[in-house]
Every structure is written in C-alpha cells, then in structure tokens.
Design a protein around this motif. Structure first.
Motif, PDB file in Angstrom:
ATOM      1  N   ARG A   1      55.251  12.411  43.708  1.00  0.00           N
ATOM      2  CA  ARG A   1      56.421  11.555  43.543  1.00  0.00           C
ATOM      3  C   ARG A   1      56.856  11.399  42.097  1.00  0.00           C
ATOM      4  O   ARG A   1      58.018  11.125  41.844  1.00  0.00           O
ATOM      5  CB  ARG A   1      56.129  10.195  44.139  1.00  0.00           C
ATOM      6  CG  ARG A   1      55.917  10.285  45.640  1.00  0.00           C
ATOM      7  CD  ARG A   1      55.538   8.962  46.251  1.00  0.00           C
ATOM      8  NE  ARG A   1      56.265   7.867  45.667  1.00  0.00           N
ATOM      9  CZ  ARG A   1      55.849   6.609  45.729  1.00  0.00           C
ATOM     10  NH1 ARG A   1      54.739   6.312  46.339  1.00  0.00           N
ATOM     11  NH2 ARG A   1      56.553   5.644  45.171  1.00  0.00           N
ATOM     12  N   HIS A   2      55.932  11.512  41.153  1.00  0.00           N
ATOM     13  CA  HIS A   2      56.250  11.261  39.749  1.00  0.00           C
ATOM     14  C   HIS A   2      55.742  12.419  38.900  1.00  0.00           C
ATOM     15  O   HIS A   2      54.613  12.861  39.063  1.00  0.00           O
ATOM     16  CB  HIS A   2      55.597   9.959  39.280  1.00  0.00           C
ATOM     17  CG  HIS A   2      55.898   8.805  40.184  1.00  0.00           C
ATOM     18  ND1 HIS A   2      55.042   8.400  41.170  1.00  0.00           N
ATOM     19  CD2 HIS A   2      56.982   8.008  40.275  1.00  0.00           C
ATOM     20  CE1 HIS A   2      55.576   7.385  41.818  1.00  0.00           C
ATOM     21  NE2 HIS A   2      56.761   7.129  41.302  1.00  0.00           N
ATOM     22  N   ILE A   3      56.577  12.870  37.981  1.00  0.00           N
ATOM     23  CA  ILE A   3      56.203  13.948  37.078  1.00  0.00           C
ATOM     24  C   ILE A   3      56.228  13.400  35.656  1.00  0.00           C
ATOM     25  O   ILE A   3      57.200  12.758  35.246  1.00  0.00           O
ATOM     26  CB  ILE A   3      57.173  15.154  37.179  1.00  0.00           C
ATOM     27  CG1 ILE A   3      57.281  15.648  38.619  1.00  0.00           C
ATOM     28  CG2 ILE A   3      56.761  16.264  36.229  1.00  0.00           C
ATOM     29  CD1 ILE A   3      56.009  16.215  39.191  1.00  0.00           C
ATOM     30  N   VAL A   4      55.156  13.619  34.914  1.00  0.00           N
ATOM     31  CA  VAL A   4      55.099  13.237  33.505  1.00  0.00           C
ATOM     32  C   VAL A   4      54.662  14.452  32.694  1.00  0.00           C
ATOM     33  O   VAL A   4      53.998  15.353  33.206  1.00  0.00           O
ATOM     34  CB  VAL A   4      54.146  12.046  33.249  1.00  0.00           C
ATOM     35  CG1 VAL A   4      54.606  10.801  33.976  1.00  0.00           C
ATOM     36  CG2 VAL A   4      52.730  12.368  33.636  1.00  0.00           C
TER      37      VAL A   4
ATOM     38  N   ARG B   1      50.042  -0.723  31.139  1.00  0.00           N
ATOM     39  CA  ARG B   1      50.374  -0.135  32.438  1.00  0.00           C
ATOM     40  C   ARG B   1      51.792   0.402  32.365  1.00  0.00           C
ATOM     41  O   ARG B   1      52.707  -0.282  31.955  1.00  0.00           O
ATOM     42  CB  ARG B   1      50.239  -1.161  33.557  1.00  0.00           C
ATOM     43  CG  ARG B   1      50.476  -0.549  34.930  1.00  0.00           C
ATOM     44  CD  ARG B   1      49.854  -1.344  36.038  1.00  0.00           C
ATOM     45  NE  ARG B   1      48.414  -1.287  36.088  1.00  0.00           N
ATOM     46  CZ  ARG B   1      47.708  -0.287  36.614  1.00  0.00           C
ATOM     47  NH1 ARG B   1      48.331   0.760  37.101  1.00  0.00           N
ATOM     48  NH2 ARG B   1      46.408  -0.316  36.648  1.00  0.00           N
ATOM     49  N   LEU B   2      51.933   1.670  32.748  1.00  0.00           N
ATOM     50  CA  LEU B   2      53.221   2.353  32.677  1.00  0.00           C
ATOM     51  C   LEU B   2      53.829   2.459  34.073  1.00  0.00           C
ATOM     52  O   LEU B   2      53.150   2.843  35.019  1.00  0.00           O
ATOM     53  CB  LEU B   2      53.026   3.760  32.110  1.00  0.00           C
ATOM     54  CG  LEU B   2      52.332   3.828  30.747  1.00  0.00           C
ATOM     55  CD1 LEU B   2      51.866   5.240  30.464  1.00  0.00           C
ATOM     56  CD2 LEU B   2      53.262   3.331  29.678  1.00  0.00           C
ATOM     57  N   SER B   3      55.101   2.130  34.188  1.00  0.00           N
ATOM     58  CA  SER B   3      55.831   2.296  35.443  1.00  0.00           C
ATOM     59  C   SER B   3      56.452   3.682  35.444  1.00  0.00           C
ATOM     60  O   SER B   3      57.145   4.051  34.496  1.00  0.00           O
ATOM     61  CB  SER B   3      56.930   1.243  35.569  1.00  0.00           C
ATOM     62  OG  SER B   3      56.371  -0.031  35.667  1.00  0.00           O
ATOM     63  N   LEU B   4      56.198   4.436  36.500  1.00  0.00           N
ATOM     64  CA  LEU B   4      56.706   5.802  36.601  1.00  0.00           C
ATOM     65  C   LEU B   4      57.954   5.838  37.472  1.00  0.00           C
ATOM     66  O   LEU B   4      58.082   5.050  38.413  1.00  0.00           O
ATOM     67  CB  LEU B   4      55.625   6.716  37.171  1.00  0.00           C
ATOM     68  CG  LEU B   4      54.293   6.715  36.408  1.00  0.00           C
ATOM     69  CD1 LEU B   4      53.278   7.593  37.115  1.00  0.00           C
ATOM     70  CD2 LEU B   4      54.488   7.152  34.969  1.00  0.00           C
ATOM     71  N   SER B   5      58.844   6.750  37.160  1.00  0.00           N
ATOM     72  CA  SER B   5      60.108   6.861  37.884  1.00  0.00           C
ATOM     73  C   SER B   5      60.131   8.140  38.713  1.00  0.00           C
ATOM     74  O   SER B   5      59.688   9.185  38.254  1.00  0.00           O
ATOM     75  CB  SER B   5      61.270   6.888  36.885  1.00  0.00           C
ATOM     76  OG  SER B   5      62.467   7.204  37.538  1.00  0.00           O
ATOM     77  N   GLU B   6      60.677   8.032  39.914  1.00  0.00           N
ATOM     78  CA  GLU B   6      60.852   9.217  40.755  1.00  0.00           C
ATOM     79  C   GLU B   6      62.080  10.016  40.339  1.00  0.00           C
ATOM     80  O   GLU B   6      62.249  11.153  40.745  1.00  0.00           O
ATOM     81  CB  GLU B   6      60.986   8.812  42.226  1.00  0.00           C
ATOM     82  CG  GLU B   6      59.725   8.227  42.803  1.00  0.00           C
ATOM     83  CD  GLU B   6      59.856   7.892  44.275  1.00  0.00           C
ATOM     84  OE1 GLU B   6      60.640   8.575  44.984  1.00  0.00           O
ATOM     85  OE2 GLU B   6      59.178   6.968  44.726  1.00  0.00           O
ATOM     86  N   ASP B   7      62.930   9.407  39.532  1.00  0.00           N
ATOM     87  CA  ASP B   7      64.207  10.019  39.183  1.00  0.00           C
ATOM     88  C   ASP B   7      64.224  10.751  37.848  1.00  0.00           C
ATOM     89  O   ASP B   7      65.207  11.396  37.511  1.00  0.00           O
ATOM     90  CB  ASP B   7      65.306   8.949  39.155  1.00  0.00           C
ATOM     91  CG  ASP B   7      65.482   8.292  40.511  1.00  0.00           C
ATOM     92  OD1 ASP B   7      65.339   9.003  41.532  1.00  0.00           O
ATOM     93  OD2 ASP B   7      65.741   7.080  40.545  1.00  0.00           O
ATOM     94  N   GLU B   8      63.165  10.613  37.054  1.00  0.00           N
ATOM     95  CA  GLU B   8      63.135  11.271  35.755  1.00  0.00           C
ATOM     96  C   GLU B   8      61.710  11.633  35.350  1.00  0.00           C
ATOM     97  O   GLU B   8      60.755  11.014  35.800  1.00  0.00           O
ATOM     98  CB  GLU B   8      63.772  10.386  34.680  1.00  0.00           C
ATOM     99  CG  GLU B   8      63.037   9.096  34.441  1.00  0.00           C
ATOM    100  CD  GLU B   8      63.723   8.191  33.429  1.00  0.00           C
ATOM    101  OE1 GLU B   8      64.608   8.662  32.701  1.00  0.00           O
ATOM    102  OE2 GLU B   8      63.357   7.018  33.370  1.00  0.00           O
TER     103      GLU B   8
END
Length: 85
Positions: free
Chosen positions: A9-12, A59-66
């Motif tokens: 769901r999340h790419i970093v 704590r980092l919040s991850l985005s599905e959109d970016e």
C-alpha cells in the motif's frame, strides 16, 4: 491485479532503495532497519527540495497516493559513494 491485492500500500525511498510497506505508520528507527541502514543514522525526509530531520522515535504517516523520499546521514555525507578520479 492492483497493488492493493498483494498488500503493497505504501512505497518509500530510503537512500535510493524502494521499500513497500503495508503499515499506515512506521517509526523512523523501524524504517531504517527495514532499509538495512544503521539504526543510529540521522533520517531526513526530503520534502519540496528541503531536508527535514526525523527523530529516531518519530512515527511517520505513510501515504498511498505518493512516494515519500528519505535520506540518511550516511548518504548525505557521501559515505558509500564512489567518486570519479
């Protein structure tokens, strides 16, 4: 099949390494561990051309959109980079 079908769901990006993370949040120290970076490294969020320091317990919040881009102190100092002679 969409990316959500396989749990990505999340790419970093950490120092140029792409990581797929299903969790919506992650602590900075855990992100460093997943990227096989020293957990004592300073982590920086690259945002709008600026480097924002991230604390190890933050704590980092991850985005599905970016894709979020991160850099470690090792990468920023040039450690591990090859220089042409």
């Amino acid at each position: 099949m969409g990316y959500w079908d396989i749990g990505l769901r999340h790419i970093v990006d950490v120092d140029g390494q792409l990581l797929a993370i299903d969790d919506e949040t992650i602590e900075a120290i855990d992100l460093l561990a997943r990227a096989n970076r020293p957990t004592g490294s300073q982590l920086w969020l690259l945002l709008d051309g600026e480097r924002v320091p991230i604390g190890p317990e933050q704590r980092l919040s991850l985005s599905e959109d970016e894709v979020l881009f991160f850099e470690t102190s090792d990468r920023a100092s040039g450690a591990g980079c090859l220089l042409a002679a």
